[in-house]
Each structure stands twice: as C-alpha cells, then as structure tokens.
Design an enzyme around this catalytic site. Structure first.
Site, PDB file in Angstrom:
ATOM      1  N   GLU A 114     -80.954 -29.801 -61.809  1.00 44.89           N
ATOM      2  CA  GLU A 114     -80.585 -30.597 -60.644  1.00 44.89           C
ATOM      3  C   GLU A 114     -79.172 -30.207 -60.188  1.00 44.89           C
ATOM      4  O   GLU A 114     -78.903 -30.055 -58.992  1.00 44.89           O
ATOM      5  CB  GLU A 114     -80.667 -32.099 -61.006  1.00 44.89           C
ATOM      6  CG  GLU A 114     -80.173 -33.062 -59.947  1.00 44.89           C
ATOM      7  CD  GLU A 114     -81.029 -33.071 -58.682  1.00 44.89           C
ATOM      8  OE1 GLU A 114     -81.992 -32.303 -58.599  1.00 44.89           O
ATOM      9  OE2 GLU A 114     -80.696 -33.850 -57.761  1.00 44.89           O
ATOM     10  N   LYS A 157     -57.059 -31.590 -84.368  1.00 46.86           N
ATOM     11  CA  LYS A 157     -56.310 -30.394 -83.971  1.00 46.86           C
ATOM     12  C   LYS A 157     -57.326 -29.281 -83.695  1.00 46.86           C
ATOM     13  O   LYS A 157     -57.810 -28.615 -84.607  1.00 46.86           O
ATOM     14  CB  LYS A 157     -55.330 -30.001 -85.075  1.00 46.86           C
ATOM     15  CG  LYS A 157     -54.407 -28.919 -84.613  1.00 46.86           C
ATOM     16  CD  LYS A 157     -53.217 -28.750 -85.519  1.00 46.86           C
ATOM     17  CE  LYS A 157     -52.241 -27.747 -84.941  1.00 46.86           C
ATOM     18  NZ  LYS A 157     -52.871 -26.509 -84.483  1.00 46.86           N
TER      19      LYS A 157
END
Ligand code: I6G
Length: 736
Positions: free
Chosen positions: A46, A131
């Site tokens: 879509e 991190k």
C-alpha cells in the site's frame, strides 16, 4: 510552509495539489508509524502504491515538487567527495565502564561534582539507554526542515553526508509540529542496520556473487560513505536519536528523559528500552536485564549508557577531555574475538546430519571461554575460505551457539606465493568425510540440502544418543538426571537401544555406571517413573519426528487428542484435502465470500510428509508400542473449554494467539506458556482464526498479515491484562 525546488510554479489544478499534499502526509504518517512507533498500519504494498501515485503526479506536474517530499530522498547526483562540517557544539564521546565498581565510581564522581546541590543520602536520578552499535551522526533541522547531515569525525569536524542521510527513511525530512518548532535543532544519534536487514542484504550480495559485509556496523558505516546517494538508498539503514547539539528558538527540556520524549514527539525514532533509574543499584540491574535481552534485540548493542537525568546539572558536573562526566557507557563483554582454528571435526546430530565443528584455541568471548564453534556445513566452510591453522573471528552472542564468522587470511604466514611448502605444512583445507565418522555408514547429501547425513538412523550409536537426550529433555519427557555422560555409557554398553529400554533399567544396573551412586540411581529411576505420566504433546515431541517441534506437537495433540487416531491417519489424504480447501479459499477470498477452515493450519507439506514417513516405519511403531506397554500414558490435552476448567482458571479459553517480535519483559516461550496456562492456544502463523496478535519490538510480516486480516493487535501490557482477567474472556470479535 514546505520549501519548493527552484522553478516551482502555481499548480495547474487545485485538486491535484491537494492530492499531492494528502499523499505526502499519508506517506509521512506511514513512515512515522513504521520507524518511530514500530507499529505499521498498512502493508508495504500500500505504501508503494501511494508512493508511485505521488511520483507520477510530481513527474507530470514538476511545479508541485518539494525538497521534503518523500519521493525526493534520492535527489543528489553522485559526489566526488564529502565536504567538511564544523560541529558548532562538539560531538562528545563517552568514557567506558566495564565493572560494577566503575559504575559505582561514576555515581560517586557525579555526586562529588554536584557538591552541595544534592543531599548526602539523596540519590541522583539517571536514564538508562541502549548503546547501539552504529555510526554517530548529527542532523541539523532549521525551522523543522532537515538541512544538514554530518558524521561525527573527530568530534569537532565531520563530513557532510546530507545527500546520504536524506535517503534514510527512518530520518524525517521534516519534523512533526509539536508546540514550539525550534529555529535550529541539531539531533545527535546513531545510524545503524538491523540484523535481519543485514542478513538479507548479504544474501543478495552472495546471490549476485559480490563481497559480503563483515557486520551490520561496518555495513552501515560503508553505506553512509557512498559517493552516490542512490547506492546508500539501497542499503537498509535505520536511525535512533539520543541527544542534541545546537538548539535555538525552543525551550530546552529540563531532563534527559523529557528530551528523548520530545525528540520522539518531533517524529524522530528513539530507542525503545530507555528507563529512568533511581540509583546505582538500578543502573546495575538495568545493565543485567539489557545484557539478557541483547541477543533477542533486532539490532546489535555493545552496552548501555547512563546519563544524569537533570540537564541543568550538566554544566556543574562538567567534562574530562572529550567525554562528559554526567554520562558513561557500561560496555558488554565483546561478542567477537580472534583465535586459531586448530581442527575441524564432525558431529553427528539426532537426525544423522553431519555438522563440521571447529576446535579452537580456547578464547574468552561473550563472557565465557569458547573452544568449539559450529561451522554449519561444508558450503559455509568453503564460502568463508577457512583453512585449518587459520586465525579466525569467533562470535558468541548471548546463549547462541558460538560460530566462526570469518577467517583472517591476511594473517597467514608463510605466504602461499613465496613459500608453498611451508604454507602447505602450516594450513590444511577441509573435506567432508564420505562415511559417518561414528558408524562408518555411507554419508549422503540429498539434492537441495546443505547437510550431509549418515543414513543409518538409530543403528548409528551417535544418533541413538542424541535421540535419547532429545526424548529425556525437560520440554519432552522431562527425565531429570539423564544427561549426556549417562546416555553415552548406556548406549556404549548397549544397555539402551531405544527410549523404551529406559523403562526397563534397574537400580543395580545403574549403580554400576561411572559417577552414579545408589542415591542418584534411585532418583533417576524415580524420574523415569514420573515421566510415564505425560501429555500427548510432550510425547509426540519426544519421539523426535523430523520437523515436529514443540509447537507442531502441541497442535497435533490439540487436533487429534488421541495417539491411535493420529497413528491411523491417512496423511496423503490430509495433504490432498488441505490443498483442495486452500484452492477453494483462494477462489473465495477475492469475492469476499466466507472461507472454510483449513485443517491442520500452519502444518505444511514438509511436516505432513515427515509424519507419513515416521508413522509408516514399522520400527517407529514398534518403539511406540513398547513405550505404551512400559506404562507410558500420553494424556489427551484438557480442552480449555472442558467443564473441569473454570473460566477463572482459563480466562483465555477458546482464544488463539500468535506471538511476534521481542516483548519488553517476557520471552516468547514465557508468554506462550502463560497463554496456554490460561487456557488459550498459541499458533505459529496468523490466519482468520487468530484472535490476537501479541506484537513486540521489530515485529515483521506477521504484524503485516494481522493488519491485513483485521486481527486485533496487542502489546505485552495488554496481554498481561488479559491474563490477569478473571472473567471468561470473549474474543475481540474478528474470527468466528
Ligand atoms: O545517550 C546515548 C545513547 C547511545 C549516547 C550515546 C549512545 O551511543 C550509541 N552516545 C553518545 C556519544 C552520547 N549519548 C553522548
């Protein structure tokens, strides 16, 4: 107001201009749902359709083009190099903590720096973040529009990679309007590549005969440094924001957590596992929880980051060299290390697969000492160009079996060119043996398979040992104490040939074995005896039928509820019947007609073939008969709808769940166990019969399918709420 490309003129028809604006806003929304909210609401097809429509309109009406249109991500021509960018606010690096004591020291130094600003016993609040293992970048937005993307460089000067940054769909070209729009906002964060995208990209590289990328981090860094933005656009890059540089024209949030929330509200992706942490002990707890989650995350992280939450304290706490003292990176143990490949041996698996295993010079990696690693199959060894004697990179991520990632041919000495004899004496190539190294039967490699197999089945003692260990494991017959040393002795002494022999063992026999005292023998016999009362699902799983894992075994048990019925099944007829219904449904679907339920949904032809082969083998039927004769009772599953189960005990009775993605606190196994304990069913794939899709982070195609089928999508919190509800739950309404 969106900036226009030079030469833009008034649109020819206001309705076209309106549609263009509508399409841009839809595409921006879908991008935001996908990359920031992690909850796509439309399938990719879509998105592509709307994108195509917008592209067509902009091509037909060039005056309607805009630099911030989603179609204009790849705009620039290839460059001959990157210009330099001076960071007005330096891009800092973080100092590292490796041990708990380093973290305690970090907190102490923060408190010392704060001096009188904080009471002696008053804790400092921190934020914990992941991190990410990527590449630090700075994104400059002026009046909400992305105008510059730069690498970190040395922290003061980086490279201008704007054209490449613009191709990263996770990075908005325009910020979402929320309250004050800053005149200037420099967003700091990490460009990275998700593991699945990296694997897919490497697969494509392999198929195209091109060089593979070493790891997601290198692939991301390489992609950002491409001179042609069209090349970067083909690399699946992501972005997570974690801080800011220059800011003007808007008030700065008072805390780091508020800053992260603000960045997210502005449309920037912010890492999901951020938390507010009250004291040093909370920091260490966060570290351990994230370390446990590390392997299940869809991207690589190399530690966690703690930051003092109150931003107004940053000036007072200050910096050391280039690193702030108000933040620290608590690093995880390295997941990769270099060691020597001493030899390659063959391991025989439960189904006879011959797996090459690397014997390594022991090396500390991923928190433990590793001396063996899987090499998967001979094609992998060839693909990686491994020679015995090579220095190799070994990877151990979480609880995953260690693997040899690659050889380091540049470290070979002597060289093959200058000293061929010396080279041949030092390095050896590996060839798969033609026979099973355990039983000497011929090894075969079936067409379309990557593994060689010993075809001797349970006549091969290695396969027998593996089959017994599989049978006894906790999730199968749960015979505690029957470990590999014991199985080895029982098989080598020819005392146990099939699982049924386990039920004939005596205390005297066991007591004669190595490392087996009278007490352990009694305990083992008691465990064997207890295993006689089992469930049909566990029993089917324990049989070790190829492709029948726990989930499939459970579904078979639920559907058949009786071993005799299952054993009497006409599998080719089941296969044909399924195919017929699927064909009919495919005809009905586009017409919007009601679909017929597909029997054994989610159990594909490969599994059905395997069931057919297993149950048509007289030897297997004989083992089952012996197990039943030995008193094993595989009980039919208690239907969640059974009247013995009250609605309070089974709040999820009659509901089908599918799990996808990484949930915040539960593993998928844990979530599935809880759903089943509450009377619900967990199945592998989404269908119209699914009541709920429980979606976690990085949910993929199942989420898309659920969206298409209108299945109710919930997160872990909503699941927990359902689990704790004591009312008989009714479904969300979509499936009948
Ligand atoms: O807050 C942060 C999260 C993650 C960071 C960070 C990070 O690296 C992946 N890196 C730096 C340099 C800073 N904060 C300042």
């Amino acid at each position: 107001m969106q900036p226009s490309l030079p030469g833009a003129a008034a649109p020819p028809d206001p309705r076209v201009a309106e549609r263009v604006i509508e399409l841009r806003s839809l595409l921006d929304r879908y991008n935001h749902e996908y990359y920031v909210l992690d909850a796509p609401s439309v399938p990719d097809a879509e998105y592509d359709r709307l994108f195509g429509e917008l592209q067509a309109l902009e091509t037909r009406f060039p005056d309607l083009r805009s630099a911030t249109s989603p179609t204009q991500r790849v705009g620039a021509a290839p460059a001959s190099g990157f210009g330099e960018v001076r960071h007005t606010v330096p891009m800092l690096s973080l100092s590292n903590a490796f041990e708990d004591a380093d973290v305690i020291g970090f907190d102490r130094r923060v408190r010392e720096a704060l001096g009188g600003a904080i009471g002696a016993d008053e804790p400092v609040a921190y934020t914990g973040e992941l991190k990410y293992d990527g590449l630090a970048v700075s994104l400059r937005y002026e009046n909400g529009v992305l105008v510059l993307g730069a690498t970190r460089g040395d922290g003061s000067r980086g490279e201008n990679v704007t054209a490449n940054i613009r191709t990263v769909r996770a990075i908005p070209l325009r910020l979402r309007p929320t309250g004050e729009m800053p005149a200037v906002l420099e967003v700091r964060g990490e460009v990275l590549m998700f593991r699945a995208d990296f694997d897919r990209m490497n697969q494509q590289q392999r198929e195209a005969g091109e060089r593979e990328f070493v790891n997601p981090r290198n692939a991301a860094a390489g992609a950002l440094r491409q001179l042609d933005p069209a090349t970067t656009a083909r690399r699946p890059l992501r972005f997570f924001a974690y801080g800011i540089g220059e800011l003007s024209g808007a008030a700065e949030p008072a805390t780091h957590s508020q800053l992260l929330d603000w960045l997210q509200a502005l449309g920037l992706p912010v890492g999901p596992a951020r938390e507010k942490l009250a004291d040093p002990q909370a920091l260490l707890d966060y570290y351990r929880r994230m370390l446990e989650r590390r392997a299940a995350l869809p991207y690589e992280i190399d530690g966690v980051v703690y930051k003092v939450d109150r931003r107004d304290w940053y000036g007072r706490i200050g910096h050391v060299a280039r690193a702030p003292r108000f933040a620290v990176a608590h690093k995880f143990p390295a997941e990769e290390a270099v060691t020597e490949l001493l030899d390659i041996e063959i391991q025989v698996g439960r189904t006879g697969s011959l797996t090459p295993v690397a014997r390594l010079r022991p090396v500390f990696v991923g928190g433990t000492t590793v001396s063996n690693a899987t090499l998967h199959n001979e094609d992998e060894i060839r693909r990686k160009g491994l020679l015995i004697g090579d220095q190799v990179v070994v990877r151990r991520a979480g609880d995953v079996i260690p693997e040899v990632v690659r050889a380091l041919p540049e470290r070979r000495e002597p060289s093959e060119q200058t000293d061929p004899a010396g080279f041949a004496a030092r390095y050896r190539s590996f060839t798969m043996p033609a026979v099973c190294p355990v039983c000497g039967s011929a090894a075969v490699r079936e067409t379309g398979e990557s593994a060689w197999r010993c075809g001797a089945g349970l006549f091969c003692s290695a396969q027998r040992k593996q089959a017994l260990l599989h049978f006894a494991q906790r999730r199968a017959m749960d015979i505690e104490g029957l470990g590999d040393k014991l199985v080895e002795q029982l098989v080598d002494a020819d005392r146990v040939r099939s699982p049924a022999d386990l039920y004939r063992l005596t205390a005297d026999e066991l007591a004669g074995l190595e490392r087996m005292g009278a007490r352990s023998a009694t305990n083992l016999l008691a465990a064997i005896d207890r295993s006689r009362q089992t469930t049909l699902a566990r029993f089917l799983f324990a049989l070790g039928i190829r492709h029948v894992g726990e989930e499939v075994a459970r579904q078979l048990a639920d559907d058949y509820r009786d071993l005799d019925r299952l054993m009497a099944e006409d599998w080719p007829a089941v296969q044909a019947g399924k195919a017929e219904i699927q064909k009919e449904n495919a005809r009905r679907r586009p017409r919007g007609e009601a679909l017929s339920p597909v029997p054994l949904e989610g159990i594909g032809p490969e599994i059905i073939d395997s069931l057919q082969r297993f149950f048509s083998e007289p030897h297997n039927r004989a083992v089952i008969a012996e197990l039943l004769a030995a008193g094993v009772v595989p009980a039919a599953p208690t239907r969640a709808t059974d009247d013995r189960i009250t609605p309070a005990a089974a709040p999820l009775a009659g509901l089908n769940f599918v799990l996808t993605g990484t949930l915040p606190t539960l593993s998928r196994d844990q979530a599935a166990d809880r759903i089943r304990a509450a009377g619900g069913s967990v199945v592998a794939s989404v269908s119209r019969r699914t009541h709920y899709l429980v979606a976690g982070e990085a949910a993929g195609s199942k989420l898309q399918k659920a969206t298409e089928l209108g299945v109710t999508i919930i997160d872990e919190a909503a699941l927990q709420a359902l689990l704790s509800s004591t009312q008989g739950a009714s479904g969300p309404g979509n499936p009948s």
